[in-house]
Design a protein around this motif. Structure first.
Motif, PDB file in Angstrom:
ATOM      1  N   SER A   1       9.748 -46.575 -12.841  1.00 49.64           N
ATOM      2  CA  SER A   1       8.790 -45.665 -13.485  1.00 49.64           C
ATOM      3  C   SER A   1       8.143 -44.720 -12.469  1.00 49.64           C
ATOM      4  CB  SER A   1       7.741 -46.443 -14.266  1.00 49.64           C
ATOM      5  OG  SER A   1       6.953 -47.171 -13.357  1.00 49.64           O
ATOM      6  N   GLY A   2       8.262 -45.061 -11.188  1.00 46.03           N
ATOM      7  CA  GLY A   2       7.722 -44.164 -10.158  1.00 46.03           C
ATOM      8  C   GLY A   2       8.753 -43.175  -9.628  1.00 46.03           C
ATOM      9  N   MET A   3       9.964 -43.235 -10.116  1.00 43.12           N
ATOM     10  CA  MET A   3      11.026 -42.362  -9.572  1.00 43.12           C
ATOM     11  C   MET A   3      11.050 -41.031 -10.310  1.00 43.12           C
ATOM     12  SD  MET A   3      14.161 -45.050  -9.079  1.00 43.12           S
ATOM     13  CE  MET A   3      14.337 -46.000  -7.565  1.00 43.12           C
ATOM     14  N   LYS A   4      11.217 -39.974  -9.516  1.00 42.30           N
ATOM     15  CA  LYS A   4      11.141 -38.620 -10.063  1.00 42.30           C
ATOM     16  C   LYS A   4      12.259 -38.325 -11.075  1.00 42.30           C
ATOM     17  CE  LYS A   4      10.512 -33.947  -8.259  1.00 42.30           C
ATOM     18  NZ  LYS A   4      11.770 -33.228  -8.110  1.00 42.30           N
ATOM     19  N   GLY A   5      13.434 -38.898 -10.816  1.00 44.43           N
ATOM     20  CA  GLY A   5      14.577 -38.573 -11.668  1.00 44.43           C
ATOM     21  C   GLY A   5      14.828 -39.583 -12.786  1.00 44.43           C
ATOM     22  N   ILE A   6      13.885 -40.520 -12.978  1.00 46.22           N
ATOM     23  CA  ILE A   6      14.111 -41.595 -13.968  1.00 46.22           C
ATOM     24  C   ILE A   6      13.015 -41.581 -15.029  1.00 46.22           C
ATOM     25  CG2 ILE A   6      14.175 -44.126 -14.294  1.00 46.22           C
ATOM     26  CD1 ILE A   6      16.614 -43.145 -12.713  1.00 46.22           C
ATOM     27  N   GLU A   7      13.434 -41.736 -16.271  1.00 46.97           N
ATOM     28  CA  GLU A   7      12.468 -41.932 -17.350  1.00 46.97           C
ATOM     29  C   GLU A   7      12.811 -43.240 -18.065  1.00 46.97           C
ATOM     30  OE1 GLU A   7      12.614 -39.115 -20.512  1.00 46.97           O
ATOM     31  OE2 GLU A   7      10.744 -39.856 -21.377  1.00 46.97           O
ATOM     32  N   VAL A   8      11.924 -44.207 -17.971  1.00 46.43           N
ATOM     33  CA  VAL A   8      12.172 -45.501 -18.617  1.00 46.43           C
ATOM     34  C   VAL A   8      11.999 -45.347 -20.127  1.00 46.43           C
ATOM     35  CG1 VAL A   8      11.269 -47.832 -18.903  1.00 46.43           C
ATOM     36  CG2 VAL A   8      11.484 -46.853 -16.606  1.00 46.43           C
ATOM     37  N   VAL A   9      12.994 -45.754 -20.880  1.00 45.70           N
ATOM     38  CA  VAL A   9      12.884 -45.654 -22.344  1.00 45.70           C
ATOM     39  C   VAL A   9      13.246 -46.946 -23.083  1.00 45.70           C
ATOM     40  CG1 VAL A   9      13.305 -43.152 -22.449  1.00 45.70           C
ATOM     41  CG2 VAL A   9      15.254 -44.709 -22.622  1.00 45.70           C
ATOM     42  N   ALA A  10      13.959 -47.860 -22.428  1.00 46.47           N
ATOM     43  CA  ALA A  10      14.516 -48.983 -23.192  1.00 46.47           C
ATOM     44  C   ALA A  10      14.737 -50.232 -22.353  1.00 46.47           C
ATOM     45  CB  ALA A  10      15.847 -48.540 -23.807  1.00 46.47           C
ATOM     46  N   ILE A  11      15.034 -51.318 -23.050  1.00 46.38           N
ATOM     47  CA  ILE A  11      15.470 -52.590 -22.442  1.00 46.38           C
ATOM     48  C   ILE A  11      16.771 -52.984 -23.113  1.00 46.38           C
ATOM     49  CG2 ILE A  11      15.007 -55.069 -22.367  1.00 46.38           C
ATOM     50  CD1 ILE A  11      12.197 -54.593 -21.943  1.00 46.38           C
ATOM     51  N   ASP A  12      17.667 -53.563 -22.336  1.00 43.55           N
ATOM     52  CA  ASP A  12      18.987 -53.897 -22.872  1.00 43.55           C
ATOM     53  C   ASP A  12      19.436 -55.266 -22.398  1.00 43.55           C
ATOM     54  OD1 ASP A  12      21.840 -53.550 -23.667  1.00 43.55           O
ATOM     55  OD2 ASP A  12      22.185 -53.211 -21.531  1.00 43.55           O
ATOM     56  N   ALA A  13      20.187 -55.960 -23.243  1.00 44.02           N
ATOM     57  CA  ALA A  13      20.909 -57.168 -22.819  1.00 44.02           C
ATOM     58  C   ALA A  13      22.174 -57.269 -23.665  1.00 44.02           C
ATOM     59  CB  ALA A  13      20.065 -58.418 -23.020  1.00 44.02           C
ATOM     60  N   HIS A  14      23.212 -57.830 -23.073  1.00 42.76           N
ATOM     61  CA  HIS A  14      24.436 -58.145 -23.832  1.00 42.76           C
ATOM     62  C   HIS A  14      24.878 -59.496 -23.306  1.00 42.76           C
ATOM     63  CE1 HIS A  14      28.422 -57.827 -25.626  1.00 42.76           C
ATOM     64  NE2 HIS A  14      28.890 -58.224 -24.457  1.00 42.76           N
TER      65      HIS A  14
END
Ligand code: LLP
Length: 415
Positions: free
Chosen positions: A187-200
């Motif tokens: 969440s602190g990275m300029k090029g990243i936008e956190v939107v989801a959680i995933d598992a498979h």
């Protein structure tokens, strides 16, 4: 296998087309898919989840034929991809990039760049190092990469070890105990936008408890993250629902799966993403093959057919069971046989010690439940051209992929 494949007047049909007619027209071996069956499977899922915000992302790896992808795209499906090749296929088939999620432990910078430029829904990031590279690539493009972390919930899906993915010791995902820390970093990275959680957690799963156990862990994490200011919009619960490979197997129906998922998710603000593959296409396809020879050894009887492990590797690779029917309706089993292909490996079998009716050379056989992980896992081993794929719709059928020629096989090579 549902209604799409059945006997009619003593002959096996795909919808309204006799399989013998397809064999006559395109030859054998050949994959045959039913549009009605894949549509029923998709609408089964869609209807079961219609009262909650859900995006169904068909898992392209199960069967990536362009006609199949186009059929799902036209039905409104999104797509779960694991490579640039699959992204190219989805775009070619008219799939909407906004409905694409990108999984896989080894995404390259080239693949990340292409997916960012296409504008996919989110990346399922599987390691800290991958997150760092994705950030760099996104910054380079002046974009923000939408991201889910694929977490490893450490759950036993009670299926074949080769297709179990949610154990602590598997190569997939980020250990759930470490995920919050990685989310904070992301969440602190300029090029990243956190939107989801995933598992498979795995594939060919019959027990619904591992799915709900996994979802509960994802929700707890999403709630914690949201409370700490990291907003989670989607929960992606992966794929994995099993199908019946025999008449006696009774996997949960999508409606039963949906009921337990929805009850766990009730009252939560998250949108749902699903990544089903096998349960959308597995029972919508079969492999049509012809008996070449019968061989009556002292210890065993063999039915030698023109399809082999290069066409359908599942029996050799996972010891999987595929039901095999004669295309001309036959009586009760007369003895026990191995159904084998022409490849020079003892592992080249489609069925072992199988009670089987009397057959002759020239007879057609249908290897059922071969729509998922069939053609896509086929190879050219023994320099065998890959089989054609045919899509049946009502009383018509179309070649969705031509049989490979020997020229196709050799054209990339130098002598
Ligand atoms: N999402 C991810 C991240 C996956 O790795 C897979 C399958 C799926 C979704 C779709 O799972 P499904 O709904 O199809 O179970 N070749 C094996 C199956 C390998 C499954 C790999 N991952 C077989 O023939 O049984």
């Amino acid at each position: 296998m549902g209604e799409a494949f059945r006997y009619k007047d003593g002959e096996f049909y795909a919808e309204e087309v006799a399989l013998s007619k397809i064999a006559e027209s395109v030859g054998t071996p050949c994959y045959v898919y039913s549009y009605a069956a894949l549509k029923d499977a998709f609408t089964g899922y869609r209807d079961a989840f219609s009262d909650v915000a859900t995006l169904i992302c068909y898992s392209v790896k199960a069967n990536s034929n362009l006609s199949v992808l186009k059929s799902f795209a036209d039905l409104g499906s999104g797509f779960d991809i694991v490579s640039l090749g699959e992204l190219i296929r989805v775009k070619r088939a008219g799939g909407d990039p906004w409905k694409v999620v990108f999984s896989g432990v080894g995404k390259t910078a080239e693949e990340m760049k292409a997916a960012l430029e296409a504008g996919i829904l989110f990346f399922n990031v599987e390691s800290v190092e991958e997150l760092g590279l994705l950030n760099e690539v996104a910054v380079g493009l002046g974009k923000k990469a939408p991201v889910a972390l694929r977490v490893n919930p450490d759950i036993d899906p009670k299926t074949h070890p080769y297709i179990s993915t949610g154990f602590k010791k598997s190569k997939f995902g980020i250990e759930i105990g470490k995920a919050a820390e990685v989310y904070r970093e992301a969440s602190g990275m300029k090029g990243i936008e956190v939107v989801a959680i995933d598992a498979h957690i795995g594939s060919q799963i019959f027990d619904l408890t591992p799915f709900t156990d996994s979802l509960k862990k994802l929700i707890a994490l999403a709630d914690d993250l949201s409370a700490s200011g990291i907003k989670i919009e989607y929960i992606d619960i992966g794929g994995g629902l099993g199908i019946s490979y025999t008449k006696d197997e009774k996997p949960p129906k999508p409606a039963e799966y949906a009921a337990v998922i929805k009850s766990v998710l009730a009252g939560k603000p998250y949108k749902l993403v699903l990544e089903p593959g096998r349960s959308l296409i597995g029972n919508a396809g079969l492999l049509l093959t012809k008996v070449i020879y019968l061989k009556d050894g002292t210890a065993k009887k063999f039915v030698i057919v023109d399809a082999a492990m290069n066409d359908l590797i599942r029996p050799a690779f996972y010891d999987s069971y595929h039901e095999i029917l004669t295309v001309r309706e036959s009586g009760e089993p007369e003895g026990t046989v191995d159904v084998v292909g022409p490849i020079c490996e003892s592992g080249d079998f489609l069925a072992k010690d199988r009670p089987f009716p009397a057959v002759d050379s020239g007879d057609l056989l249908a290897v059922l439940s071969a729509g998922a992980y069939g053609f896509v896992m086929s190879s050219n081993y023994n320099t065998r051209p890959r089989a054609p794929e045919v899509l049946v719709n009502g009383s018509s059928f179309a070649v969705a992929r031509k049989r490979e020629t020997y020229d196709d096989l050799l054209k990339a090579e130098t002598d």
